[in-house]
Scaffold this motif. Structure first.
Motif, PDB file in Angstrom:
ATOM      1  N   ASN A 193     110.908  58.616 -15.066  1.00  0.00           N
ATOM      2  CA  ASN A 193     109.959  59.238 -16.002  1.00  0.00           C
ATOM      3  C   ASN A 193     110.577  59.462 -17.370  1.00  0.00           C
ATOM      4  O   ASN A 193     110.645  60.587 -17.878  1.00  0.00           O
ATOM      5  CB  ASN A 193     109.422  60.553 -15.432  1.00  0.00           C
ATOM      6  N   ALA A 194     111.029  58.382 -18.008  1.00  0.00           N
ATOM      7  CA  ALA A 194     111.708  58.469 -19.304  1.00  0.00           C
ATOM      8  C   ALA A 194     110.764  58.872 -20.426  1.00  0.00           C
ATOM      9  O   ALA A 194     109.628  58.411 -20.507  1.00  0.00           O
ATOM     10  CB  ALA A 194     112.343  57.125 -19.641  1.00  0.00           C
ATOM     11  N   SER A 195     111.264  59.736 -21.326  1.00  0.00           N
ATOM     12  CA  SER A 195     110.568  60.078 -22.563  1.00  0.00           C
ATOM     13  C   SER A 195     111.612  60.207 -23.663  1.00  0.00           C
ATOM     14  O   SER A 195     112.649  60.845 -23.464  1.00  0.00           O
ATOM     15  CB  SER A 195     109.794  61.394 -22.416  1.00  0.00           C
ATOM     16  N   ILE A 196     111.368  59.593 -24.819  1.00  0.00           N
ATOM     17  CA  ILE A 196     112.313  59.610 -25.923  1.00  0.00           C
ATOM     18  C   ILE A 196     111.598  59.965 -27.219  1.00  0.00           C
ATOM     19  O   ILE A 196     110.468  59.534 -27.453  1.00  0.00           O
ATOM     20  CB  ILE A 196     113.048  58.248 -26.046  1.00  0.00           C
ATOM     21  N   GLN A 197     112.261  60.779 -28.059  1.00  0.00           N
ATOM     22  CA  GLN A 197     111.725  61.160 -29.361  1.00  0.00           C
ATOM     23  C   GLN A 197     112.866  61.230 -30.369  1.00  0.00           C
ATOM     24  O   GLN A 197     113.983  61.675 -30.032  1.00  0.00           O
ATOM     25  CB  GLN A 197     111.057  62.536 -29.299  1.00  0.00           C
ATOM     26  N   ALA A 206     114.335  62.913 -22.336  1.00  0.00           N
ATOM     27  CA  ALA A 206     113.872  63.767 -21.232  1.00  0.00           C
ATOM     28  C   ALA A 206     113.532  62.885 -20.040  1.00  0.00           C
ATOM     29  O   ALA A 206     113.047  61.757 -20.203  1.00  0.00           O
ATOM     30  CB  ALA A 206     112.663  64.592 -21.652  1.00  0.00           C
ATOM     31  N   TRP A 207     113.801  63.404 -18.845  1.00  0.00           N
ATOM     32  CA  TRP A 207     113.499  62.665 -17.626  1.00  0.00           C
ATOM     33  C   TRP A 207     113.427  63.640 -16.451  1.00  0.00           C
ATOM     34  O   TRP A 207     113.703  64.837 -16.603  1.00  0.00           O
ATOM     35  CB  TRP A 207     114.563  61.594 -17.369  1.00  0.00           C
ATOM     36  N   SER A 208     113.065  63.129 -15.290  1.00  0.00           N
ATOM     37  CA  SER A 208     113.050  63.958 -14.084  1.00  0.00           C
ATOM     38  C   SER A 208     114.069  63.425 -13.085  1.00  0.00           C
ATOM     39  O   SER A 208     114.361  62.228 -13.048  1.00  0.00           O
ATOM     40  CB  SER A 208     111.655  64.009 -13.459  1.00  0.00           C
ATOM     41  N   PHE A 218     115.055  67.232 -17.039  1.00  0.00           N
ATOM     42  CA  PHE A 218     116.378  67.193 -17.654  1.00  0.00           C
ATOM     43  C   PHE A 218     116.265  66.726 -19.101  1.00  0.00           C
ATOM     44  O   PHE A 218     115.328  65.995 -19.469  1.00  0.00           O
ATOM     45  CB  PHE A 218     117.312  66.275 -16.870  1.00  0.00           C
ATOM     46  N   PHE A 219     117.250  67.152 -19.915  1.00  0.00           N
ATOM     47  CA  PHE A 219     117.217  66.859 -21.346  1.00  0.00           C
ATOM     48  C   PHE A 219     118.635  66.607 -21.845  1.00  0.00           C
ATOM     49  O   PHE A 219     119.575  67.284 -21.435  1.00  0.00           O
ATOM     50  CB  PHE A 219     116.597  68.035 -22.108  1.00  0.00           C
ATOM     51  N   GLN A 220     118.765  65.630 -22.747  1.00  0.00           N
ATOM     52  CA  GLN A 220     120.033  65.354 -23.410  1.00  0.00           C
ATOM     53  C   GLN A 220     119.716  64.668 -24.739  1.00  0.00           C
ATOM     54  O   GLN A 220     118.602  64.180 -24.943  1.00  0.00           O
ATOM     55  CB  GLN A 220     120.942  64.465 -22.545  1.00  0.00           C
ATOM     56  N   ALA A 240     107.844  64.233 -14.158  1.00  0.00           N
ATOM     57  CA  ALA A 240     107.100  63.429 -15.126  1.00  0.00           C
ATOM     58  C   ALA A 240     106.988  64.099 -16.491  1.00  0.00           C
ATOM     59  O   ALA A 240     105.887  64.326 -16.993  1.00  0.00           O
ATOM     60  CB  ALA A 240     105.705  63.103 -14.578  1.00  0.00           C
ATOM     61  N   PRO A 241     108.115  64.414 -17.169  1.00  0.00           N
ATOM     62  CA  PRO A 241     108.032  65.071 -18.478  1.00  0.00           C
ATOM     63  C   PRO A 241     107.668  64.111 -19.601  1.00  0.00           C
ATOM     64  O   PRO A 241     107.907  62.905 -19.517  1.00  0.00           O
ATOM     65  CB  PRO A 241     109.457  65.605 -18.677  1.00  0.00           C
ATOM     66  N   ASP A 242     107.116  64.659 -20.653  1.00  0.00           N
ATOM     67  CA  ASP A 242     106.930  63.939 -21.912  1.00  0.00           C
ATOM     68  C   ASP A 242     107.241  64.919 -23.028  1.00  0.00           C
ATOM     69  O   ASP A 242     106.887  66.107 -22.941  1.00  0.00           O
ATOM     70  CB  ASP A 242     105.502  63.407 -22.048  1.00  0.00           C
ATOM     71  N   ILE A 243     107.929  64.451 -24.092  1.00  0.00           N
ATOM     72  CA  ILE A 243     108.325  65.342 -25.179  1.00  0.00           C
ATOM     73  C   ILE A 243     107.817  64.841 -26.516  1.00  0.00           C
ATOM     74  O   ILE A 243     107.570  63.653 -26.711  1.00  0.00           O
ATOM     75  CB  ILE A 243     109.864  65.525 -25.245  1.00  0.00           C
ATOM     76  N   ALA A 244     107.653  65.776 -27.460  1.00  0.00           N
ATOM     77  CA  ALA A 244     107.289  65.469 -28.842  1.00  0.00           C
ATOM     78  C   ALA A 244     108.028  66.445 -29.747  1.00  0.00           C
ATOM     79  O   ALA A 244     108.181  67.621 -29.412  1.00  0.00           O
ATOM     80  CB  ALA A 244     105.777  65.579 -29.042  1.00  0.00           C
TER      81      ALA A 244
END
Length: 324
Positions: A193-197, A206-208, A218-220, A240-244
């Motif tokens: 569940n990759a999310s990148i900003q 961010a991912w799970s 999780f975040f890095q 299933a995270p998503d970031i903005a």
């Protein structure tokens, strides 16, 4: 993606600052093409939308422009090379001068990502670029892409070493890989569940992962050179995270089990991955709230997600303050 009797469609709608739909929704796809998995990006003056559909009996990734008022512009253009290979999970972003679209080609036992640059007028640029993967490199899934200071950042899950782990790479504006595939996680549990900003000076990732036995967010961060900074931070339980990024903090949405069902939640995390607001449940009506997404307006956030009611599925939208 809307499901109808005998014909799926790609719909597009806009919402005002209070969450009300502006006008009526537009249909972007052509009947009978089996469209699926849309993604959207804003260029500053209009929208770009990519999705998968059938073109001459073969799967293809297509791109279509949508005006700022929500009106479709021109016809959908095929941006993937002609082939019989399945194409899934399109993601796209805007660099300030052009779009980049990345999609999954899920060949078994290996899988790959392809990239294509798209001009502001919707025309494909250059040729399709093999971005990640190849024979003997295992399966990969769920790519997400963002434009940084002068490069594209790509984040995804990958099983090349047996376990499904998170990887990060960078590409220049021409699509040449300038930072090789970098392993972000290293454990024996599933990561996905990759999310990148891009956050002005770093990429937020961010991912799970279920490394502690329970699914968690999780975040890095990674700097503009592609170096990972510090260690991964477990934000909280969830999936299933998503970031903005809004200029000072990240809005994050995720799905979380509440009783027997899944619900969608929202929170704000700082630049270090610390949750600075209490989690807010943003949907308690559906049996299963899935695939949440979040975007920033610069002064607040908005979230969209899929709500499954058992006998029907609906798309939801909600406007959220930066500090709920």
């Amino acid at each position: 993606q809307m499901f109808g009797p005998g014909a799926d469609e790609i719909g597009f709608a806009r919402f005002d600052a209070s969450g009300g739909m502006i006008g009526s929704r537009a249909i972007l796809s052509t009947p009978g093409t089996s469209p699926s998995m849309p993604a959207v990006a804003w260029s500053g003056s209009e929208y770009g939308v990519a999705w998968t559909q059938m073109v001459s009996a073969s799967p293809a990734v297509v791109f279509r422009r949508v005006a700022a008022d929500g009106s479709p512009m021109g016809a959908a253009a095929q941006i993937s090379a002609v082939s019989s290979a399945t194409k899934l999970q399109s993601t796209l972003a805007w660099s300030g001068s052009e779009y980049a679209v990345v999609w999954l080609v899920p060949a078994s036992p290996d899988a790959s990502f392809s990239m294509r640059r798209v001009s502001p007028d919707g025309a494909p640029l250059g040729s399709e670029i093999p971005a990640v993967g190849g024979p003997g490199m295992g399966f990969r899934n769920q790519p997400d892409i963002a434009w940084g200071a002068s490069t594209w950042g790509l984040f995804w899950s990958d099983s090349r070493h047996g376990e499904t782990e998170m990887y990060f790479a960078m590409f220049d504006g021409e699509g040449t890989k300038v930072v090789s595939d970098t392993r972000v996680t290293d454990n024996t549990t599933f990561s996905g569940n990759a999310s990148i900003q891009w956050a002005g000076s770093v990429f937020g990732l961010a991912w799970s992962d279920s490394v502690s036995g329970t699914a968690g967010l999780f975040f890095q961060t990674a700097d503009a050179s592609g170096a990972l900074l510090g260690s991964a931070v477990r934000v909280r339980d969830g999936n299933a995270p998503d970031i903005a990024w809004d200029g000072s903090s990240y809005g994050v949405v995720w799905q979380e089990t509440v009783g027997l069902y899944n619900s969608a939640f929202f929170g704000v995390i700082d630049a270090y991955g610390t949750l600075v607001t209490p989690p807010v449940e943003i949907d308690a009506t559906a049996m299963f709230s899935q695939e949440p997404m979040v975007a920033s307006s610069g002064s607040g956030f908005a979230a969209a997600w899929n709500g499954d009611f058992g006998t029907r599925s609906e798309a939801f939208f909600n406007v959220l303050d930066a500090c709920p």
